[in-house]
Design a protein around this motif. Structure first.
Motif, PDB file in Angstrom:
ATOM      1  N   ASP A   1       0.903  -1.221   0.114  1.00 64.26           N
ATOM      2  CA  ASP A   1      -0.033   0.080   0.098  1.00 64.26           C
ATOM      3  C   ASP A   1       0.909   1.447  -0.102  1.00 64.26           C
ATOM      4  OD1 ASP A   1      -2.247  -1.540   0.297  1.00 64.26           O
ATOM      5  OD2 ASP A   1      -2.564  -1.486   2.168  1.00 64.26           O
ATOM      6  N   ALA A   2       2.253   1.297   0.147  1.00 64.12           N
ATOM      7  CA  ALA A   2       3.019   2.443   0.110  1.00 64.12           C
ATOM      8  C   ALA A   2       3.848   2.584  -1.026  1.00 64.12           C
ATOM      9  CB  ALA A   2       3.962   2.223   1.374  1.00 64.12           C
ATOM     10  N   LYS A   3       3.063   2.440  -2.044  1.00 67.45           N
ATOM     11  CA  LYS A   3       3.816   2.523  -3.475  1.00 67.45           C
ATOM     12  C   LYS A   3       3.886   3.864  -3.784  1.00 67.45           C
ATOM     13  CE  LYS A   3       2.674  -2.093  -5.586  1.00 67.45           C
ATOM     14  NZ  LYS A   3       2.029  -2.688  -6.636  1.00 67.45           N
ATOM     15  N   GLN A   4       3.089   4.724  -3.353  1.00 62.43           N
ATOM     16  CA  GLN A   4       3.257   6.084  -3.396  1.00 62.43           C
ATOM     17  C   GLN A   4       4.354   6.817  -2.521  1.00 62.43           C
ATOM     18  OE1 GLN A   4       1.071   4.844  -1.444  1.00 62.43           O
ATOM     19  NE2 GLN A   4       0.401   6.347   0.222  1.00 62.43           N
ATOM     20  N   LEU A   5       5.018   6.242  -1.806  1.00 61.82           N
ATOM     21  CA  LEU A   5       6.051   6.717  -0.879  1.00 61.82           C
ATOM     22  C   LEU A   5       7.242   6.376  -1.390  1.00 61.82           C
ATOM     23  CD1 LEU A   5       4.186   5.958   2.649  1.00 61.82           C
ATOM     24  CD2 LEU A   5       3.998   7.818   1.015  1.00 61.82           C
ATOM     25  N   THR A   6       8.231   7.290  -0.983  1.00 60.79           N
ATOM     26  CA  THR A   6       9.707   6.918  -1.015  1.00 60.79           C
ATOM     27  C   THR A   6      10.236   6.393   0.148  1.00 60.79           C
ATOM     28  OG1 THR A   6      10.372   8.655  -2.601  1.00 60.79           O
ATOM     29  CG2 THR A   6      12.203   7.708  -1.594  1.00 60.79           C
ATOM     30  N   ILE A   7      10.561   5.214   0.273  1.00 63.10           N
ATOM     31  CA  ILE A   7      10.876   4.362   1.519  1.00 63.10           C
ATOM     32  C   ILE A   7      12.294   4.102   1.673  1.00 63.10           C
ATOM     33  CG2 ILE A   7      10.337   2.080   2.565  1.00 63.10           C
ATOM     34  CD1 ILE A   7       8.086   3.593   2.423  1.00 63.10           C
ATOM     35  N   GLY A   8      12.856   4.199   2.965  1.00 64.76           N
ATOM     36  CA  GLY A   8      14.154   4.152   3.191  1.00 64.76           C
ATOM     37  C   GLY A   8      14.679   2.786   3.845  1.00 64.76           C
ATOM     38  N   VAL A   9      15.377   2.019   3.615  1.00 59.10           N
ATOM     39  CA  VAL A   9      15.667   0.739   4.288  1.00 59.10           C
ATOM     40  C   VAL A   9      17.147   0.712   4.578  1.00 59.10           C
ATOM     41  CG1 VAL A   9      13.575  -0.623   3.166  1.00 59.10           C
ATOM     42  CG2 VAL A   9      15.776  -0.522   2.010  1.00 59.10           C
ATOM     43  N   VAL A  10      17.614  -0.212   5.238  1.00 62.13           N
ATOM     44  CA  VAL A  10      18.945  -0.622   5.818  1.00 62.13           C
ATOM     45  C   VAL A  10      19.458  -1.532   4.510  1.00 62.13           C
ATOM     46  CG1 VAL A  10      20.677  -1.636   7.033  1.00 62.13           C
ATOM     47  CG2 VAL A  10      18.755   0.030   8.038  1.00 62.13           C
ATOM     48  N   ALA A  11      20.696  -1.269   3.907  1.00 61.88           N
ATOM     49  CA  ALA A  11      21.072  -2.116   2.768  1.00 61.88           C
ATOM     50  C   ALA A  11      21.387  -3.382   3.147  1.00 61.88           C
ATOM     51  CB  ALA A  11      22.182  -1.146   2.073  1.00 61.88           C
ATOM     52  N   GLY A  12      20.933  -4.603   2.756  1.00 64.02           N
ATOM     53  CA  GLY A  12      21.330  -5.741   2.993  1.00 64.02           C
ATOM     54  C   GLY A  12      20.245  -6.468   3.844  1.00 64.02           C
ATOM     55  N   TYR A  13      19.420  -5.557   4.663  1.00 59.33           N
ATOM     56  CA  TYR A  13      18.565  -6.374   5.362  1.00 59.33           C
ATOM     57  C   TYR A  13      17.334  -7.161   4.561  1.00 59.33           C
ATOM     58  CZ  TYR A  13      19.658  -3.871   9.731  1.00 59.33           C
ATOM     59  OH  TYR A  13      20.199  -3.317  10.735  1.00 59.33           O
ATOM     60  N   THR A  14      16.803  -8.159   4.983  1.00 57.21           N
ATOM     61  CA  THR A  14      15.549  -8.812   4.054  1.00 57.21           C
ATOM     62  C   THR A  14      14.637  -7.968   3.766  1.00 57.21           C
ATOM     63  OG1 THR A  14      14.463  -9.654   6.195  1.00 57.21           O
ATOM     64  CG2 THR A  14      16.255 -11.243   5.137  1.00 57.21           C
ATOM     65  N   LEU A  15      14.517  -6.779   4.810  1.00 56.02           N
ATOM     66  CA  LEU A  15      13.443  -5.777   4.547  1.00 56.02           C
ATOM     67  C   LEU A  15      13.499  -4.942   3.206  1.00 56.02           C
ATOM     68  CD1 LEU A  15      12.978  -4.298   7.846  1.00 56.02           C
ATOM     69  CD2 LEU A  15      11.937  -6.320   6.939  1.00 56.02           C
ATOM     70  N   GLU A  16      14.926  -5.093   2.649  1.00 61.26           N
ATOM     71  CA  GLU A  16      15.160  -4.020   1.668  1.00 61.26           C
ATOM     72  C   GLU A  16      14.522  -4.900   0.255  1.00 61.26           C
ATOM     73  OE1 GLU A  16      18.847  -2.344  -1.171  1.00 61.26           O
ATOM     74  OE2 GLU A  16      19.376  -4.093   0.399  1.00 61.26           O
ATOM     75  N   SER A  17      14.910  -6.239   0.388  1.00 54.25           N
ATOM     76  CA  SER A  17      14.353  -7.275  -0.664  1.00 54.25           C
ATOM     77  C   SER A  17      12.666  -7.009  -0.766  1.00 54.25           C
ATOM     78  CB  SER A  17      14.660  -8.696  -0.820  1.00 54.25           C
ATOM     79  OG  SER A  17      14.463  -9.197   0.418  1.00 54.25           O
ATOM     80  N   GLN A  18      12.038  -7.115   0.495  1.00 54.28           N
ATOM     81  CA  GLN A  18      10.688  -7.162   0.494  1.00 54.28           C
ATOM     82  C   GLN A  18      10.163  -5.958  -0.043  1.00 54.28           C
ATOM     83  OE1 GLN A  18       9.317  -7.794   4.624  1.00 54.28           O
ATOM     84  NE2 GLN A  18      10.778  -9.518   4.760  1.00 54.28           N
ATOM     85  N   ALA A  19      10.867  -4.706   0.261  1.00 53.42           N
ATOM     86  CA  ALA A  19      10.438  -3.567  -0.254  1.00 53.42           C
ATOM     87  C   ALA A  19      10.372  -3.483  -1.930  1.00 53.42           C
ATOM     88  CB  ALA A  19      10.996  -2.564   0.482  1.00 53.42           C
ATOM     89  N   ARG A  20      11.621  -3.811  -2.429  1.00 53.43           N
ATOM     90  CA  ARG A  20      11.785  -3.926  -3.711  1.00 53.43           C
ATOM     91  C   ARG A  20      10.661  -4.798  -4.393  1.00 53.43           C
ATOM     92  NH1 ARG A  20      16.182  -0.771  -4.845  1.00 53.43           N
ATOM     93  NH2 ARG A  20      17.463  -0.410  -3.295  1.00 53.43           N
ATOM     94  N   ASN A  21      10.506  -5.950  -3.806  1.00 54.84           N
ATOM     95  CA  ASN A  21       9.485  -6.856  -4.329  1.00 54.84           C
ATOM     96  C   ASN A  21       8.013  -6.584  -4.312  1.00 54.84           C
ATOM     97  OD1 ASN A  21      11.706  -8.843  -4.894  1.00 54.84           O
ATOM     98  ND2 ASN A  21      11.630  -9.919  -2.947  1.00 54.84           N
ATOM     99  N   ALA A  22       7.893  -5.564  -3.391  1.00 53.27           N
ATOM    100  CA  ALA A  22       6.605  -5.069  -3.360  1.00 53.27           C
ATOM    101  C   ALA A  22       6.229  -3.855  -4.351  1.00 53.27           C
ATOM    102  CB  ALA A  22       6.399  -4.665  -1.921  1.00 53.27           C
ATOM    103  N   GLY A  23       7.493  -3.565  -5.073  1.00 54.97           N
ATOM    104  CA  GLY A  23       7.387  -2.385  -6.210  1.00 54.97           C
ATOM    105  C   GLY A  23       7.544  -1.170  -5.525  1.00 54.97           C
ATOM    106  N   LEU A  24       8.057  -0.841  -4.169  1.00 50.73           N
ATOM    107  CA  LEU A  24       8.286   0.483  -3.937  1.00 50.73           C
ATOM    108  C   LEU A  24       9.590   1.210  -4.327  1.00 50.73           C
ATOM    109  CD1 LEU A  24       7.520  -0.431   0.217  1.00 50.73           C
ATOM    110  CD2 LEU A  24       5.913  -0.062  -2.038  1.00 50.73           C
ATOM    111  N   ASP A  25       9.573   2.529  -4.094  1.00 52.96           N
ATOM    112  CA  ASP A  25      10.407   3.250  -4.417  1.00 52.96           C
ATOM    113  C   ASP A  25      11.445   3.323  -3.241  1.00 52.96           C
ATOM    114  OD1 ASP A  25      12.194   5.377  -5.564  1.00 52.96           O
ATOM    115  OD2 ASP A  25      10.754   7.002  -5.065  1.00 52.96           O
ATOM    116  N   VAL A  26      12.530   2.690  -3.288  1.00 58.96           N
ATOM    117  CA  VAL A  26      13.388   2.364  -2.204  1.00 58.96           C
ATOM    118  C   VAL A  26      14.554   3.123  -2.378  1.00 58.96           C
ATOM    119  CG1 VAL A  26      14.565   0.429  -1.035  1.00 58.96           C
ATOM    120  CG2 VAL A  26      12.329   0.127  -1.970  1.00 58.96           C
ATOM    121  N   ILE A  27      15.313   3.732  -1.147  1.00 66.38           N
ATOM    122  CA  ILE A  27      16.456   4.324  -1.162  1.00 66.38           C
ATOM    123  C   ILE A  27      17.034   3.797   0.164  1.00 66.38           C
ATOM    124  CG2 ILE A  27      17.887   6.388  -0.055  1.00 66.38           C
ATOM    125  CD1 ILE A  27      15.964   8.167  -1.582  1.00 66.38           C
TER     126      ILE A  27
END
Length: 281
Positions: A147-173
């Protein structure tokens, strides 16, 4: 000659008696000897790479090194194995453990691809995972990550959360730490941070103390999941280390030490002074 011949049977009898006595004495001595000691543990210490992840893993406080570090030390101590915990950024710590330069990771989340490189322990703890934002309205209507596809999301590089966010189609930094993400959020370069709740709480609190600020973020709980300690498949006696760790964790849960350590770090109580939760699912 005759006298000497007469003494020979006597000498033979004395020799037989001495032989029997010696055998009996030796048998008694053997029975009295203690059993052979079991061979020593194949490992006397274990090196687990930690990444800064307070309050679970705290790099700069030897007296209070973090709940995970203390639990791991206590668990391996049950088997008289010392734990060495060097601290590195997550990606470097992961790479070193994966390559066998260390025996494993202090903790990691589960992902199928990691099973080729690591053996997972029993559950080490649980983490709430969610979105953090300065803007209350930014998280309105978000019930799941997609549901957060309209947001720019920050994640820690290398965490499993990074791949989850990218797989969900989010704009990730991505950044190398929760503190770096918080800096990006405060600079308005991010709409939200997708991270684990406990280390973000610690990061916010520390920043408020050191900068005399009153930063308070809105928090949307997305999920909670277990995490583990991970032993490198390339480590010497990896199966032994895993078995001893699991045994120690079982002992700590039964004797109450596990709960005592969590309580020491305030991890059994909910904290809301720096977060404004939007939901409590």
């Amino acid at each position: 000659m005759t006298f000497g011949l007469l003494l020979r049977p006597i000498y033979r009898l004395i020799g037989v008696v001495c032989l029997i006595t010696g055998v009996m004495t030796g048998s008694k001595q053997a029975a009295a000897d203690p059993p052979l000691l079991q061979p020593p543990n194949p490992r006397q210490n274990v090196t687990l790479m930690c990444n800064p992840f307070p309050p679970s893993k705290i790099a700069d406080r030897p007296v209070m090194p973090g709940s995970d570090v203390e639990i791991l030390r206590a668990a391996f101590a049950v088997s008289h194995i010392a734990v060495i915990t060097p601290f590195y950024p997550w990606k470097r710590a992961y790479l070193m453990a994966e390559q066998g330069a260390a025996d494993g990771l202090c903790s990691c989340s589960y992902s199928p691809e990691r099973e080729t490189a690591f053996l997972y322990s029993n559950e080490l703890g649980r983490e709430h995972i969610g979105l953090f934002s300065l803007n209350n309205a930014a998280l309105d209507g978000i019930e799941q990550l997609a549901d957060a596809k309209q947001l720019t999301i920050g994640v820690v590089a290398g965490y499993t959360l990074e791949s989850q966010a990218r797989n969900a189609g989010l704009d990730v930094i991505s950044a190398n730490s929760e503190n770096a993400l918080l800096g990006l959020l405060l600079a308005r370069r991010l709409d939200a941070i997708f991270s684990f709740q406990a280390p973000m709480q610690y990061t916010i609190r520390t920043r408020n103390q050191t900068h005399d600020q009153q930063v308070k973020l809105t928090y949307r709980d997305i999920d909670n999941s277990p995490y583990y300690s991970c032993i490198s498949r390339k480590a010497k006696s990896s199966g032994f280390l895993l078995e001893r760790l699991n045994h120690g964790l079982t002992v700590l849960r039964k004797n109450g030490v596990y709960g005592d350590i969590l309580e020491k770090y305030g991890m059994l109580a909910e904290e809301h002074e720096i977060l404004a939760p939007l939901n409590n699912r």
